[in-house]
Design a protein around this motif. Structure first.
Motif, PDB file in Angstrom:
ATOM      1  N   PRO A  54       0.882  -1.182  -0.088  1.00  9.55           N
ATOM      2  CA  PRO A  54      -0.026   0.017  -0.088  1.00  9.55           C
ATOM      3  C   PRO A  54       0.634   1.110  -0.163  1.00  9.55           C
ATOM      4  CG  PRO A  54      -0.892  -1.674   1.598  1.00  9.55           C
ATOM      5  CD  PRO A  54       0.289  -2.127   0.975  1.00  9.55           C
ATOM      6  N   ALA A  55       2.004   1.324   0.807  1.00  9.64           N
ATOM      7  CA  ALA A  55       2.800   2.339   0.668  1.00  9.64           C
ATOM      8  C   ALA A  55       3.260   3.081  -0.534  1.00  9.64           C
ATOM      9  CB  ALA A  55       3.872   2.136   1.665  1.00  9.64           C
ATOM     10  N   GLU A  56       3.358   2.102  -1.755  1.00  3.79           N
ATOM     11  CA  GLU A  56       3.871   2.449  -3.038  1.00  3.79           C
ATOM     12  C   GLU A  56       2.855   3.034  -3.724  1.00  3.79           C
ATOM     13  OE1 GLU A  56       5.642  -1.089  -4.720  1.00  3.79           O
ATOM     14  OE2 GLU A  56       7.367  -1.046  -3.396  1.00  3.79           O
ATOM     15  N   VAL A  57       1.569   2.826  -3.292  1.00  2.00           N
ATOM     16  CA  VAL A  57       0.533   3.619  -4.182  1.00  2.00           C
ATOM     17  C   VAL A  57       0.723   5.191  -4.170  1.00  2.00           C
ATOM     18  CG1 VAL A  57      -1.923   3.945  -4.405  1.00  2.00           C
ATOM     19  CG2 VAL A  57      -1.221   1.992  -3.835  1.00  2.00           C
ATOM     20  N   GLU A  58       0.946   5.570  -3.059  1.00  2.00           N
ATOM     21  CA  GLU A  58       1.214   7.134  -2.941  1.00  2.00           C
ATOM     22  C   GLU A  58       2.482   7.581  -3.527  1.00  2.00           C
ATOM     23  OE1 GLU A  58       0.328  10.723   0.225  1.00  2.00           O
ATOM     24  OE2 GLU A  58       0.063   8.763   0.894  1.00  2.00           O
ATOM     25  N   ARG A  59       3.676   6.924  -2.920  1.00  2.00           N
ATOM     26  CA  ARG A  59       4.932   7.030  -3.224  1.00  2.00           C
ATOM     27  C   ARG A  59       5.292   7.037  -4.876  1.00  2.00           C
ATOM     28  NH1 ARG A  59       9.542   3.985  -3.604  1.00  2.00           N
ATOM     29  NH2 ARG A  59       8.278   2.132  -2.896  1.00  2.00           N
ATOM     30  N   ARG A  60       4.638   6.013  -5.447  1.00  2.25           N
ATOM     31  CA  ARG A  60       5.225   5.643  -6.889  1.00  2.25           C
ATOM     32  C   ARG A  60       3.935   6.309  -7.840  1.00  2.25           C
ATOM     33  NH1 ARG A  60       7.177  -0.096  -8.239  1.00  2.25           N
ATOM     34  NH2 ARG A  60       9.030  -0.042  -6.998  1.00  2.25           N
ATOM     35  N   LEU A  61       2.666   6.590  -7.362  1.00  4.87           N
ATOM     36  CA  LEU A  61       1.563   6.871  -8.441  1.00  4.87           C
ATOM     37  C   LEU A  61       1.096   8.313  -8.015  1.00  4.87           C
ATOM     38  CD1 LEU A  61      -0.511   3.730  -8.497  1.00  4.87           C
ATOM     39  CD2 LEU A  61       1.363   4.650  -9.716  1.00  4.87           C
ATOM     40  N   GLY A  62       1.347   8.871  -6.699  1.00  5.82           N
ATOM     41  CA  GLY A  62       1.301  10.223  -6.369  1.00  5.82           C
ATOM     42  C   GLY A  62      -0.460  10.495  -6.030  1.00  5.82           C
ATOM     43  N   MET A  63      -1.123   9.659  -5.647  1.00  5.75           N
ATOM     44  CA  MET A  63      -2.509   9.669  -5.162  1.00  5.75           C
ATOM     45  C   MET A  63      -2.848   8.924  -3.901  1.00  5.75           C
ATOM     46  SD  MET A  63      -4.390   6.940  -7.657  1.00  5.75           S
ATOM     47  CE  MET A  63      -4.185   5.057  -7.764  1.00  5.75           C
ATOM     48  N   PRO A  64      -3.850   9.620  -3.348  1.00  5.26           N
ATOM     49  CA  PRO A  64      -3.948   8.963  -1.887  1.00  5.26           C
ATOM     50  C   PRO A  64      -4.417   7.545  -1.886  1.00  5.26           C
ATOM     51  CG  PRO A  64      -4.923  11.004  -2.360  1.00  5.26           C
ATOM     52  CD  PRO A  64      -4.531  10.453  -3.592  1.00  5.26           C
ATOM     53  N   LEU A  65      -4.048   6.773  -0.848  1.00  2.84           N
ATOM     54  CA  LEU A  65      -4.389   5.329  -0.753  1.00  2.84           C
ATOM     55  C   LEU A  65      -5.965   5.204   0.062  1.00  2.84           C
ATOM     56  CD1 LEU A  65      -3.856   2.278  -1.264  1.00  2.84           C
ATOM     57  CD2 LEU A  65      -2.641   2.505   0.847  1.00  2.84           C
ATOM     58  N   LEU A  66      -6.909   4.716  -0.622  1.00  2.47           N
ATOM     59  CA  LEU A  66      -8.064   4.739   0.216  1.00  2.47           C
ATOM     60  C   LEU A  66      -8.040   3.354   0.987  1.00  2.47           C
ATOM     61  CD1 LEU A  66     -10.575   5.942  -2.536  1.00  2.47           C
ATOM     62  CD2 LEU A  66      -9.703   7.219  -0.583  1.00  2.47           C
ATOM     63  N   GLY A  67      -7.368   2.511   0.731  1.00  2.00           N
ATOM     64  CA  GLY A  67      -7.301   1.066   1.489  1.00  2.00           C
ATOM     65  C   GLY A  67      -6.822   0.007   0.490  1.00  2.00           C
ATOM     66  N   GLN A 113     -14.664   2.687   2.210  1.00  2.00           N
ATOM     67  CA  GLN A 113     -15.563   3.689   2.271  1.00  2.00           C
ATOM     68  C   GLN A 113     -15.670   4.575   3.389  1.00  2.00           C
ATOM     69  OE1 GLN A 113     -19.444   1.845   3.170  1.00  2.00           O
ATOM     70  NE2 GLN A 113     -20.042   3.570   4.441  1.00  2.00           N
ATOM     71  N   THR A 114     -15.215   4.189   4.521  1.00  2.00           N
ATOM     72  CA  THR A 114     -14.755   5.023   5.748  1.00  2.00           C
ATOM     73  C   THR A 114     -13.725   6.187   4.940  1.00  2.00           C
ATOM     74  OG1 THR A 114     -15.100   3.583   7.107  1.00  2.00           O
ATOM     75  CG2 THR A 114     -13.795   5.342   8.149  1.00  2.00           C
ATOM     76  N   ASN A 115     -12.752   5.854   4.189  1.00  2.00           N
ATOM     77  CA  ASN A 115     -11.636   6.778   3.822  1.00  2.00           C
ATOM     78  C   ASN A 115     -12.270   7.767   2.828  1.00  2.00           C
ATOM     79  OD1 ASN A 115      -9.525   6.253   5.906  1.00  2.00           O
ATOM     80  ND2 ASN A 115      -8.836   4.549   4.337  1.00  2.00           N
ATOM     81  N   LEU A 116     -13.243   7.150   1.821  1.00  2.00           N
ATOM     82  CA  LEU A 116     -13.777   7.933   1.077  1.00  2.00           C
ATOM     83  C   LEU A 116     -14.561   9.002   1.429  1.00  2.00           C
ATOM     84  CD1 LEU A 116     -14.179   8.015  -2.057  1.00  2.00           C
ATOM     85  CD2 LEU A 116     -15.914   6.223  -1.864  1.00  2.00           C
ATOM     86  N   ALA A 117     -15.494   8.810   2.755  1.00  2.36           N
ATOM     87  CA  ALA A 117     -16.130   9.749   3.238  1.00  2.36           C
ATOM     88  C   ALA A 117     -15.167  11.104   3.771  1.00  2.36           C
ATOM     89  CB  ALA A 117     -16.452   9.289   4.671  1.00  2.36           C
ATOM     90  N   THR A 142     -14.705  14.413   0.095  1.00  2.00           N
ATOM     91  CA  THR A 142     -15.259  15.476  -0.357  1.00  2.00           C
ATOM     92  C   THR A 142     -16.190  16.220   1.290  1.00  2.00           C
ATOM     93  OG1 THR A 142     -17.431  14.361  -0.385  1.00  2.00           O
ATOM     94  CG2 THR A 142     -15.849  14.410  -2.356  1.00  2.00           C
ATOM     95  N   GLU A 143     -16.408  17.375   0.845  1.00  7.21           N
ATOM     96  CA  GLU A 143     -17.220  18.165   1.944  1.00  7.21           C
ATOM     97  C   GLU A 143     -18.216  17.346   2.379  1.00  7.21           C
ATOM     98  OE1 GLU A 143     -17.350  22.127   0.712  1.00  7.21           O
ATOM     99  OE2 GLU A 143     -15.151  22.574   0.672  1.00  7.21           O
ATOM    100  N   HIS A 144     -19.083  16.837   1.500  1.00 10.50           N
ATOM    101  CA  HIS A 144     -20.235  16.341   1.982  1.00 10.50           C
ATOM    102  C   HIS A 144     -20.397  14.742   2.042  1.00 10.50           C
ATOM    103  CE1 HIS A 144     -19.994  16.362  -2.455  1.00 10.50           C
ATOM    104  NE2 HIS A 144     -20.264  15.060  -2.517  1.00 10.50           N
ATOM    105  N   GLY A 145     -19.049  14.358   2.366  1.00  5.33           N
ATOM    106  CA  GLY A 145     -18.712  12.837   2.721  1.00  5.33           C
ATOM    107  C   GLY A 145     -18.648  12.167   1.442  1.00  5.33           C
ATOM    108  N   VAL A 146     -19.047  10.864   1.622  1.00  4.94           N
ATOM    109  CA  VAL A 146     -19.138  10.021   0.308  1.00  4.94           C
ATOM    110  C   VAL A 146     -19.571  10.626  -0.815  1.00  4.94           C
ATOM    111  CG1 VAL A 146     -19.334   7.856  -0.585  1.00  4.94           C
ATOM    112  CG2 VAL A 146     -19.124   7.905   1.851  1.00  4.94           C
TER     113      VAL A 146
END
Length: 738
Positions: free
Chosen positions: A484-497, A526-530, A533-537
C-alpha cells in the motif's frame, strides 16, 4: 503540509495540518529502514540463494587449496647506527624524515636485487623442484632440462624468474609505533619458508653494510680530491696576496685577541691616524680651555687663576685690614694726620704689589693659550698628512682586500673539507650496522592458509553483499506495486485502502458474509472515501483500472454493498458496455440497460433490476453497441446521472479500463470523481501513471486508489495485518477478486 494517517487495513486518510511532527527526521529514517527491510523480505530467497551459493563456493575452494606455510623473521631497523664520535649524543634525534627513511627501507626489502641475491645464495636458480613447486613452467630454453639439470646459459633468466617468485610470496609488515619489521615468506614447504625468511634478513643486513662501506669509501676519495684542489688554490692565493702587499708596500699588523675577541688585520697608517686624531681632539679641547681663560683675563676682570693665587689673596687680605684701619682714623683725624698718612702709604704699596702679581698671572695665561694654539696646529698638519696617506693606502688596498677575501674563502673551504675528511675516517672505523635480527624464523608447525573459518566468513559476507545488490537491482527493475505505501509514493495519489487476496467462493459470497476480510477491507475504503469531499461519500463516482481483471468490478460492487448496508439508497451502473459483468451477479440478462438510455430510451425503471440480497439497485450495461465511445460523448450520461441522483443517494458506475479505450475518460468527466483500482504485484507502475495522466487530461478528479489482491505476507514489513481481527478466522479466504 498534509498529515497522512493510516488505518489498520493499510488505507490512508488525509487530515489538514500545518505543524511538522518533531520526530519527522526519525520517522524518515525509520521509513527508509522499513523500505530496505521490505526489499530484503521480498527478495529473501534470492539473497539466501546467492549467499548459500557463495558460501558453498568458498567451502569448495578452501578444501581444494594447497596448504601454505608462513615463516616470519623479525628485524629492527634503527633510524641510524649509533654515533660514537658525535659529541652531542650517542643516538641521533628523530626527525620529520623518519617516515621517508622507513618507507625506503621497506622498498629495499622488496627490491629485485635482494630477491635475486637470496635465490642465488640458496641455489634456487638451479633447483627444478623449486620451479615445479610454484608451477613455473615455461617454454623458454632456460627451463629445458638437460639430463637432470638446467643449462648454464639460462642462469640469468632463471635468476630473474626466481626473484619474481620470491617477491610474490614475500610480506613486509612494519609494527606500528616501533622500529620492528616482520619479514614473512609463504610457501608450500615449511622448511623452505624458514630458510628463505632467515636468508632474506641476513642478506638485507649484508647489503646495508656494503652500501655504507661503498658510500664511505666513495666519500673519502671524493673529499681527498677536493682537498688537494683546494690546497693548491689556497697556496696560490696566499702567494698572490703577499706579492701584491710587497709591491704596494702595504704593511698590516696581525690580528690580536683582546678579551676573548679576535680583531682583524689593520694597517700601521690607520693606527697612527687613529692615535694622532685622538691627540688632536685632546689638543683642541685644551686650546679651547686656554682661550677661554685668556679671553676672561683680557676683559679686565679677575681671572680664575688670579682669584685662586695664594699670594694675591694674602695681599688683598692685608689691604682689607689696612683699609679698615684707615677708615677708622678718618673718622677721628684729617688725611694729613701722620698716622693716617702712614696707613695710606701702606695701602698704595699693597695696590702696586697686587697689580704686579695679577700682571704676572695674566702673562702666564696668555703663554699657555699660545702654546695650546701651536700644539693644535702641529697636530692638525700631521693628521692631514696621515689622512692623505690613508686615502692613498685605501686606493692601493682594494685589490689587496680582493686577494685577502679569496685567501679567507679558500682557507674556510679547506678547513671544512679537512674536518669532514677526518670525521668520515673516524666514522668508517667505528660505525656499526643499524639493522639487527630480533627473532629469527622458526619452522611453522601448521599452515597459515587456507583458513576455513575466515574463508567461510568472507564468502558469507560476499554472498550477502551480492544478494543485497541483486535484490536492489531486481527491486529497481520490478515496477509492480508491492504494498500500500507504494501507491502514494509511486503513483502520487492517496491510498483509500488495500483489499486482501482471498481464495474460495465468489466476491458476492464474501460480501454477503459481514465477517469476511473482503467486507472489512471495503468498509475501510468507504470510511476513507467519506473524507474525500466536504459532503462525505461522493454522490456519483466511477471505479476504473488500468487494464481488465484488476478488481474494479468487485470494488464497485463492494462499495455499493457497504453504502447500502449504511442505509443509503444506492444504484450500481455497469458502465463497461464492451465487457459487461454486473448482470451476471443479479442473474439477469443485459438486453436492457445503460446503452438503451444512451441511445434515447427514457424509462429508467425498465432498465434497472434489484439485487435484494445485497440491498441496492443495479443497471446493466445493456446491449453491446457498435461503438460505446460515441454514445458516451453526448449529454445523455450526464442526464442519466442527474435523474438517478433524484431517486438515489449514490450512483456508482463500474467504468471500463483506461488503457486503449476512450470510455473511462468520458465517464470520469461526468461524475464527481474516480476511484482507481490497482492490482498488487500485477501491473507496472509506469502503465498506471500513463493511465492516470489520461484521466487528469480529461479534468477527472481522482479520489484515491484501492490496492486489490494484496497479500500481506508479501507486502511491506509491518503491513502483515490479519483482516477480520479475531473473528471469523475459520471463514477467511472464501472470496476471490474478479
Amino acid at each position: 503540509m498534509n498529515l497522512v494517517t493510516s488505518n489498520p487495513l493499510g488505507g490512508m486518510s488525509n487530515a489538514v495540518g500545518t505543524l511538522a511532527d518533531p520526530h519527522t527526521v526519525d520517522a524518515n529514517h525509520s521509513s527508509l529502514i522499513r523500505q530496505y527491510l521490505r526489499v530484503a523480505m521480498r527478495w529473501r530467497y534470492v539473497i539466501l540463494g546467492i549467499t548459500a551459493a557463495c558460501t558453498l563456493i568458498g567451502l569448495i575452494a578452501t578444501l581444494l587449496m594447497t596448504p601454505m606455510y608462513t615463516a616470519v623473521t623479525t628485524v629492527e631497523i634503527a633510524r641510524e647506527s649509533n654515533k660514537v664520535t658525535d659529541l652531542q649524543g650517542v643516538e641521533r634525534d628523530a626527525s620529520v624524515s623518519d617516515q621517508e627513511f622507513y618507507q625506503t627501507q621497506y622498498g629495499l626489502l622488496k627490491s629485485r636485487s635482494l630477491s635475486e641475491r637470496v635465490a642465488m645464495q640458496l641455489r634456487l636458480v638451479d633447483d627444478p623442484a623449486f620451479f615445479e613447486q610454484f608451477d613455473v613452467s615455461r617454454n623458454d630454453p632456460a627451463f629445458q632440462l638437460v639430463g637432470d639439470r638446467y643449462p648454464a646459459s639460462g642462469r640469468t633468466t632463471r635468476q630473474r624468474v626466481a626473484g619474481e617468485v620470491l617477491r610474490a610470496h614475500l610480506g613486509v609488515t612494519p609494527t606500528r609505533m616501533s622500529r620492528l619489521v616482520e619479514i614473512s615468506v609463504t610457501t608450500p614447504d615449511p622448511a623452505l619458508s624458514t630458510k628463505i625468511a632467515n636468508t632474506w634478513a641476513d642478506n638485507f643486513i649484508q647489503t646495508n653494510l656494503e652500501r655504507k662501506v661503498q658510500a664511505t669509501s666513495y666519500g673519502r676519495n671524493l673529499l681527498q680530491q677536493q682537498l688537494s684542489q683546494l690546497k693548491v688554490k689556497l697556496d696560490q692565493s696566499q702567494r698572490q696576496l703577499v706579492g701584491y702587499a710587497s709591491a704596494e708596500r702595504i704593511i698590516n699588523l696581525p690580528a690580536q685577541s683582546i678579551d676573548g675577541k679576535t680583531t682583524s688585520e689593520r694597517s700601521i697608517v690607520a693606527d697612527d691616524l687613529a692615535a694622532l686624531n685622538a691627540a688632536l681632539g685632546q689638543a683642541v679641547a685644551e686650546r679651547i680651555q686656554a682661550e677661554a681663560r685668556y679671553q676672561q683675563a683680557g676683559r679686565g676682570g679677575a681671572s680664575t687663576e688670579a682669584l685662586g693665587n695664594q699670594a694675591i689673596n694674602s695681599l688683598r687680605q692685608r689691604r682689607a685690614e689696612l683699609a679698615a684701619e684707615y677708615q677708622r682714623l678718618m673718622t677721628q683725624f684729617e688725611p694729613e694726620y701722620p698716622a693716617a698718612k702712614a696707613v695710606k702709604s701702606q695701602l698704595d704699596q699693597l695696590d702696586r704689589s697686587i697689580g704686579r702679581e695679577e700682571s704676572r698671572v695674566s702673562g702666564s695665561i696668555e703663554a699657555d693659550y699660545r702654546q695650546a694654539q701651536d700644539r693644535e696646529r702641529a697636530l692638525q698638519v700631521k693628521v692631514d698628512q696621515l689622512k692623505t696617506s690613508y686615502l692613498d693606502l685605501r686606493r692601493r688596498s682594494i685589490q689587496y682586500n680582493i686577494y685577502q677575501q679569496e685567501v679567507d674563502t679558500n682557507r674556510v673551504l679547506y678547513d671544512g673539507l679537512l674536518q669532514r675528511f677526518k670525521e668520515i675516517g673516524v666514522a668508517g672505523g667505528v660505525g656499526v650496522n643499524n639493522i639487527s635480527i630480533v627473532d629469527p624464523a622458526d619452522v611453522p608447525q601448521k599452515p597459515s592458509s587456507p583458513r576455513l573459518f575466515i574463508n567461510l566468513v568472507i564468502a558469507l559476507i560476499v554472498g550477502v553483499g551480492l544478494g543485497v545488490i541483486a535484490a536492489l537491482a531486481l527491486e529497481q527493475i520490478d515496477e509492480a506495486i508491492a504494498d500500500p505505501a507504494e501507491v502514494e509514493r509511486r503513483l502520487g495519489m492517496p491510498l483509500l485502502g488495500s483489499v486482501p487476496k482471498v481464495t474460495g467462493g465468489t466476491p458476492k459470497e464474501a460480501l454477503l458474509d459481514r465477517k469476511s476480510d473482503l467486507f472489512d477491507a471495503y468498509l475501510a475504503v468507504q470510511t476513507n472515501l467519506a473524507f474525500s469531499t466536504e459532503h462525505g461519500v461522493p454522490r456519483s463516482f466511477a471505479v476504473t483500472s488500468t487494464r481488465p481483471a484488476e478488481g474494479k468490478s468487485t470494488t464497485a460492487l463492494a462499495l455499493a454493498t457497504t453504502l447500502a448496508r449504511a442505509h443509503r439508497r444506492v444504484i450500481l451502473v455497469d458502465g463497461d458496455m464492451r465487457s459487461p459483468s454486473i448482470h451476471e451477479l443479479g442473474g439477469v440478462g443485459h438486453d436492457h440497460g445503460l446503452s438503451n438510455f444512451l441511445a434515447g430510451q427514457d424509462n429508467i425503471e425498465a432498465l434497472t433490476f434489484e439485487m435484494t440480497d445485497l440491498g441496492f439497485t443495479a443497471m446493466s450495461a445493456g446491449p453491446i453497441p457498435p461503438n460505446a465511445a460515441e454514445l458516451l460523448t453526448g449529454n445523455r450520461l450526464s442526464l442519466l446521472i442527474a435523474r438517478l441522483l433524484e431517486q438515489y443517494d449514490h450512483v456508482v458506475i463500474d467504468s471500463p479500463p483506461v488503457m486503449g479505450l476512450a470510455d473511462a475518460p468520458l465517464i470520469a468527466s461526468r461524475v464527481e470523481g474516480i476511484i482507481y483500482a490497482v492490482e498488487s504485484h500485477g501491473i507496472r507502475s509506469s502503465m498506471v501513471q500513463t493511465a492516470l495522466a489520461r484521466l487528469r487530461t480529461a479534468n477527472a478528479r481522482i479520489f484515491g486508489g484501492v490496492l486489490t489482491k494484496f497479500e500481506a505476507r508479501k507486502g511491506h514489513l509491518g503491513y502483515g495485518y490479519e483482516y477480520g481481527y479475531g473473528y471469523g478466522r475459520e471463514d477467511a479466504g472464501k472470496a476471490t477478486l474478479g
